[in-house]
Scaffold this motif. Structure first.
Motif, PDB file in Angstrom:
ATOM      1  N   GLN A  72       0.835  -1.185   0.000  1.00 32.96           N
ATOM      2  CA  GLN A  72       0.000   0.000   0.000  1.00 32.96           C
ATOM      3  C   GLN A  72       0.879   1.248   0.000  1.00 32.96           C
ATOM      4  OE1 GLN A  72      -3.466   0.157   2.112  1.00 32.96           O
ATOM      5  NE2 GLN A  72      -3.988  -1.955   1.677  1.00 32.96           N
ATOM      6  N   VAL A  73       0.503   2.215  -0.826  1.00 37.04           N
ATOM      7  CA  VAL A  73       1.210   3.490  -0.886  1.00 37.04           C
ATOM      8  C   VAL A  73       0.284   4.544  -0.301  1.00 37.04           C
ATOM      9  CG1 VAL A  73       2.272   5.194  -2.413  1.00 37.04           C
ATOM     10  CG2 VAL A  73       2.469   2.770  -2.943  1.00 37.04           C
ATOM     11  N   ARG A  74       0.823   5.306   0.664  1.00 37.46           N
ATOM     12  CA  ARG A  74       0.020   6.297   1.365  1.00 37.46           C
ATOM     13  C   ARG A  74       0.717   7.655   1.282  1.00 37.46           C
ATOM     14  NH1 ARG A  74       0.516   8.218   6.572  1.00 37.46           N
ATOM     15  NH2 ARG A  74       2.098   6.680   7.036  1.00 37.46           N
ATOM     16  N   CYS A  75      -0.072   8.670   1.011  1.00 34.77           N
ATOM     17  CA  CYS A  75       0.449  10.033   0.988  1.00 34.77           C
ATOM     18  C   CYS A  75      -0.340  10.830   2.011  1.00 34.77           C
ATOM     19  CB  CYS A  75       0.322  10.652  -0.403  1.00 34.77           C
ATOM     20  SG  CYS A  75       0.996  12.305  -0.506  1.00 34.77           S
ATOM     21  N   GLY A  76       0.281  11.149   3.121  1.00 42.16           N
ATOM     22  CA  GLY A  76      -0.394  11.856   4.192  1.00 42.16           C
ATOM     23  C   GLY A  76      -0.489  13.353   3.979  1.00 42.16           C
ATOM     24  N   CYS A  77       0.284  13.880   3.049  1.00 39.78           N
ATOM     25  CA  CYS A  77       0.313  15.337   2.874  1.00 39.78           C
ATOM     26  C   CYS A  77      -0.630  15.812   1.766  1.00 39.78           C
ATOM     27  CB  CYS A  77       1.735  15.799   2.577  1.00 39.78           C
ATOM     28  SG  CYS A  77       2.498  14.983   1.175  1.00 39.78           S
ATOM     29  N   GLY A  78      -1.202  14.927   0.980  1.00 39.69           N
ATOM     30  CA  GLY A  78      -2.044  15.332  -0.144  1.00 39.69           C
ATOM     31  C   GLY A  78      -1.185  15.606  -1.360  1.00 39.69           C
ATOM     32  N   GLU A  79      -1.701  15.330  -2.543  1.00 37.59           N
ATOM     33  CA  GLU A  79      -0.898  15.426  -3.769  1.00 37.59           C
ATOM     34  C   GLU A  79      -0.361  16.832  -4.009  1.00 37.59           C
ATOM     35  OE1 GLU A  79      -1.349  14.875  -8.559  1.00 37.59           O
ATOM     36  OE2 GLU A  79      -2.700  13.746  -7.266  1.00 37.59           O
ATOM     37  N   ALA A  80      -1.164  17.849  -3.756  1.00 38.40           N
ATOM     38  CA  ALA A  80      -0.728  19.223  -4.015  1.00 38.40           C
ATOM     39  C   ALA A  80       0.295  19.697  -2.993  1.00 38.40           C
ATOM     40  CB  ALA A  80      -1.932  20.147  -4.012  1.00 38.40           C
ATOM     41  N   ALA A  81       0.302  19.097  -1.797  1.00 36.47           N
ATOM     42  CA  ALA A  81       1.193  19.552  -0.737  1.00 36.47           C
ATOM     43  C   ALA A  81       2.486  18.747  -0.644  1.00 36.47           C
ATOM     44  CB  ALA A  81       0.469  19.509   0.599  1.00 36.47           C
ATOM     45  N   CYS A  82       2.630  17.688  -1.446  1.00 32.25           N
ATOM     46  CA  CYS A  82       3.861  16.888  -1.390  1.00 32.25           C
ATOM     47  C   CYS A  82       5.056  17.724  -1.828  1.00 32.25           C
ATOM     48  CB  CYS A  82       3.760  15.657  -2.296  1.00 32.25           C
ATOM     49  SG  CYS A  82       3.110  14.222  -1.460  1.00 32.25           S
ATOM     50  N   PRO A  83       6.176  17.603  -1.135  1.00 27.79           N
ATOM     51  CA  PRO A  83       7.355  18.386  -1.526  1.00 27.79           C
ATOM     52  C   PRO A  83       7.845  18.000  -2.919  1.00 27.79           C
ATOM     53  CG  PRO A  83       7.756  17.159   0.521  1.00 27.79           C
ATOM     54  CD  PRO A  83       6.405  16.787   0.034  1.00 27.79           C
ATOM     55  N   GLU A  84       8.245  19.008  -3.677  1.00 25.61           N
ATOM     56  CA  GLU A  84       8.807  18.782  -5.015  1.00 25.61           C
ATOM     57  C   GLU A  84      10.286  18.464  -4.886  1.00 25.61           C
ATOM     58  OE1 GLU A  84       7.904  19.051  -8.434  1.00 25.61           O
ATOM     59  OE2 GLU A  84       5.818  18.971  -7.830  1.00 25.61           O
ATOM     60  N   TRP A  85      10.715  17.406  -5.524  1.00 30.24           N
ATOM     61  CA  TRP A  85      12.121  17.032  -5.590  1.00 30.24           C
ATOM     62  C   TRP A  85      12.537  17.122  -7.049  1.00 30.24           C
ATOM     63  CZ3 TRP A  85      14.427  12.863  -2.010  1.00 30.24           C
ATOM     64  CH2 TRP A  85      13.922  12.990  -0.723  1.00 30.24           C
ATOM     65  N   ALA A  86      13.831  17.070  -7.305  1.00 30.30           N
ATOM     66  CA  ALA A  86      14.343  17.057  -8.674  1.00 30.30           C
ATOM     67  C   ALA A  86      15.515  16.096  -8.741  1.00 30.30           C
ATOM     68  CB  ALA A  86      14.775  18.449  -9.121  1.00 30.30           C
ATOM     69  N   VAL A  87      15.743  15.552  -9.904  1.00 31.09           N
ATOM     70  CA  VAL A  87      16.882  14.675 -10.156  1.00 31.09           C
ATOM     71  C   VAL A  87      17.944  15.497 -10.871  1.00 31.09           C
ATOM     72  CG1 VAL A  87      17.658  12.663 -11.457  1.00 31.09           C
ATOM     73  CG2 VAL A  87      15.466  12.607 -10.311  1.00 31.09           C
ATOM     74  N   VAL A  88      19.193  15.352 -10.455  1.00 35.15           N
ATOM     75  CA  VAL A  88      20.310  15.993 -11.145  1.00 35.15           C
ATOM     76  C   VAL A  88      21.027  14.904 -11.926  1.00 35.15           C
ATOM     77  CG1 VAL A  88      22.473  17.260 -10.869  1.00 35.15           C
ATOM     78  CG2 VAL A  88      20.540  17.763  -9.378  1.00 35.15           C
ATOM     79  N   GLU A  89      21.021  15.039 -13.255  1.00 29.70           N
ATOM     80  CA  GLU A  89      21.635  14.030 -14.125  1.00 29.70           C
ATOM     81  C   GLU A  89      22.922  14.596 -14.717  1.00 29.70           C
ATOM     82  OE1 GLU A  89      20.620  11.693 -18.249  1.00 29.70           O
ATOM     83  OE2 GLU A  89      18.979  12.100 -16.875  1.00 29.70           O
ATOM     84  N   VAL A  90      24.020  13.913 -14.445  1.00 24.34           N
ATOM     85  CA  VAL A  90      25.338  14.336 -14.904  1.00 24.34           C
ATOM     86  C   VAL A  90      25.925  13.228 -15.756  1.00 24.34           C
ATOM     87  CG1 VAL A  90      27.636  15.067 -14.151  1.00 24.34           C
ATOM     88  CG2 VAL A  90      25.660  15.675 -12.796  1.00 24.34           C
ATOM     89  N   GLN A  91      26.499  13.583 -16.890  1.00 27.26           N
ATOM     90  CA  GLN A  91      27.163  12.598 -17.748  1.00 27.26           C
ATOM     91  C   GLN A  91      28.566  12.384 -17.204  1.00 27.26           C
ATOM     92  OE1 GLN A  91      25.250  11.246 -20.163  1.00 27.26           O
ATOM     93  NE2 GLN A  91      23.673  12.639 -19.458  1.00 27.26           N
TER      94      GLN A  91
END
Length: 147
Positions: free
Chosen positions: A4-23
């Motif tokens: 089960q996957v649970r999100c307690g903060c709500g979709e709009a309130a989830c923190p935004e993360w980013a991936v840094v891709e380096v060659q």
């Protein structure tokens, strides 16, 4: 097994993360001996203010500077934390089923910052030395002849 996957903060309130891709490969110095958690790698800066959706970024690592851009992912990724619940038993034979596993959403990744070009070397020019001017009284033309 159902997880089960649970999100307690709500979709709009989830923190935004980013991936840094380096060659290429980032190699820490041997003195770190595999302890890279909390290691300062470099400085990531946005070249536009405020950062736009397609803005440029620079990533400075030591004496190298990478130029990159923000790219939207086709499918967002979830950042999950695994939690075990004791509802199903201990998991040993003869004592109920395995413990239930629940995944908690702690972030959503919708963008990546892509650095696909070779780094630019940051070599600074040496500071030019200023020539010291002699005072006017010490120049040979103004010195009176010795008698």
């Amino acid at each position: 097994m159902q997880i089960q996957v649970r999100c307690g903060c709500g979709e709009a309130a989830c923190p935004e993360w980013a991936v840094v891709e380096v060659q290429g490969v980032l190699q820490p110095q041997p003195c770190f001996s595999g302890r890279i958690q909390g290691l300062h790698i470099g400085r990531l800066c946005s070249t536009s203010s405020p950062p736009s959706s397609k803005g440029g970024y620079t990533f400075t690592i030591g004496y190298h500077e990478l130029a990159g851009s923000k790219v939207t992912l086709k499918k967002p990724l979830l950042v999950l934390r695994k939690k075990k619940n004791g509802k199903g038993g201990t998991g040993e034979l003869g004592q109920g089923g395995p413990a239930e596993v629940e995944l908690e959403v702690i972030g959503i990744i919708r963008h990546k910052i892509l650095f696909k070009d070779r780094p630019k070397a940051l070599i600074s020019k040496p500071v030019p030395k200023e020539k010291k001017a002699l005072p006017a009284a010490a120049t040979p033309s103004t010195v009176p002849p010795a008698s």
